[in-house]
Design a protein around this motif. Structure first.
Motif, PDB file in Angstrom:
ATOM      1  N   LEU A   3      -3.180  -0.084   5.554  1.00 61.03           N
ATOM      2  CA  LEU A   3      -3.978   0.053   4.337  1.00 61.03           C
ATOM      3  C   LEU A   3      -5.005  -1.067   4.207  1.00 61.03           C
ATOM      4  N   THR A   4      -6.103  -0.786   3.530  1.00 58.17           N
ATOM      5  CA  THR A   4      -7.098  -1.817   3.230  1.00 58.17           C
ATOM      6  C   THR A   4      -6.569  -2.738   2.144  1.00 58.17           C
ATOM      7  N   VAL A  52       8.859  12.498   0.798  1.00 52.36           N
ATOM      8  CA  VAL A  52       9.395  11.362   1.542  1.00 52.36           C
ATOM      9  C   VAL A  52       8.204  10.715   2.254  1.00 52.36           C
ATOM     10  N   HIS A  53       8.086   9.393   2.108  1.00 49.95           N
ATOM     11  CA  HIS A  53       7.003   8.658   2.759  1.00 49.95           C
ATOM     12  C   HIS A  53       7.598   7.476   3.517  1.00 49.95           C
ATOM     13  N   HIS A  54       6.992   7.158   4.631  1.00 47.91           N
ATOM     14  CA  HIS A  54       7.418   6.079   5.514  1.00 47.91           C
ATOM     15  C   HIS A  54       6.512   4.878   5.223  1.00 47.91           C
ATOM     16  N   VAL A  55       7.091   3.784   4.683  1.00 49.48           N
ATOM     17  CA  VAL A  55       6.283   2.624   4.302  1.00 49.48           C
ATOM     18  C   VAL A  55       6.815   1.353   4.935  1.00 49.48           C
ATOM     19  N   ALA A  87       3.408  -2.400  -0.004  1.00 48.94           N
ATOM     20  CA  ALA A  87       3.304  -1.712   1.283  1.00 48.94           C
ATOM     21  C   ALA A  87       1.937  -1.985   1.899  1.00 48.94           C
ATOM     22  N   THR A  88       1.958  -2.373   3.153  1.00 47.83           N
ATOM     23  CA  THR A  88       0.727  -2.619   3.897  1.00 47.83           C
ATOM     24  C   THR A  88       0.447  -1.479   4.881  1.00 47.83           C
ATOM     25  N   HIS A 143       0.581  -8.132   5.923  1.00 43.62           N
ATOM     26  CA  HIS A 143       1.231  -7.269   6.908  1.00 43.62           C
ATOM     27  C   HIS A 143       1.895  -8.077   8.032  1.00 43.62           C
ATOM     28  N   ALA A 144       1.370  -9.260   8.322  1.00 44.43           N
ATOM     29  CA  ALA A 144       1.972 -10.104   9.353  1.00 44.43           C
ATOM     30  C   ALA A 144       3.407 -10.501   8.987  1.00 44.43           C
ATOM     31  N   HIS A 145       3.772 -10.362   7.707  1.00 45.22           N
ATOM     32  CA  HIS A 145       5.124 -10.710   7.247  1.00 45.22           C
ATOM     33  C   HIS A 145       5.918  -9.477   6.821  1.00 45.22           C
TER      34      HIS A 145
END
Length: 158
Positions: free
Chosen positions: A128-129, A59-62, A120-121, A40-42
């Motif tokens: 997300l885990t 529709v999902h926001h990723v 996707a994080t 996620h840092a990237h």
């Protein structure tokens, strides 16, 4: 006496993965483990993905990292100097529940198919885990893999 698989690499014993770790393995020179938080840092800018389920359009926001960016960190175990040998590889994404999806290397390589697949994080605002494989260009979500715990790169025999 012949032994089958004489050239196969014997994997070293590995400790169990934590709940937030993803293993990258297969026909690569060295296995790699990363965490969702490190990934996620990237992460790139968030995107909206649209697809159709059997019941409705969604529709999902990723937010995440392109799959090709992740795969570019590994060195493929190539057998020869054959032209474009990397195009004979596939990546199998496996979920914690055992669900699997396969994408070709060429499909995700920006020089060829340029599929926008990403890990996707963050999904709809929630960190997300384990990452979710998202394929934004697909009209359905069938190749989305929730809780990716393993990416395996496999050379397809000719």
């Amino acid at each position: 006496m012949e032994t089958s698989g004489a050239h196969e690499r014997v994997p070293a014993p590995r400790s169990a993965l934590r709940a937030d770790q993803v293993l990258v393995t297969g026909d690569i020179t060295r296995d790699w483990v990363f965490t969702t938080r490190d990934l996620h840092a990237h992460a790139r800018e968030p995107v909206d993905v649209r697809y159709t389920t059997t019941r409705r359009r969604e529709v999902h926001h990723v937010q995440g990292v392109p799959l090709h960016d992740v795969l570019s960190r590994v060195v493929l175990r190539q057998e020869s100097d054959a032209k474009m040998e990397r195009l004979s590889f596939v990546v199998a994404a496996r979920a914690a529940d055992g669900f699997r999806v396969v994408l070709s290397w060429a499909e995700v390589d920006p020089e060829f198919g340029a599929c926008a697949a990403l890990l996707a994080t963050r999904y709809n605002g929630r960190l997300l885990t384990l990452p979710t494989l998202v394929v934004p260009g697909d009209g359905r979500s069938s190749r989305y893999v929730r809780d990716v715990c393993r990416l395996r790169l496999i050379r397809v025999a000719g």
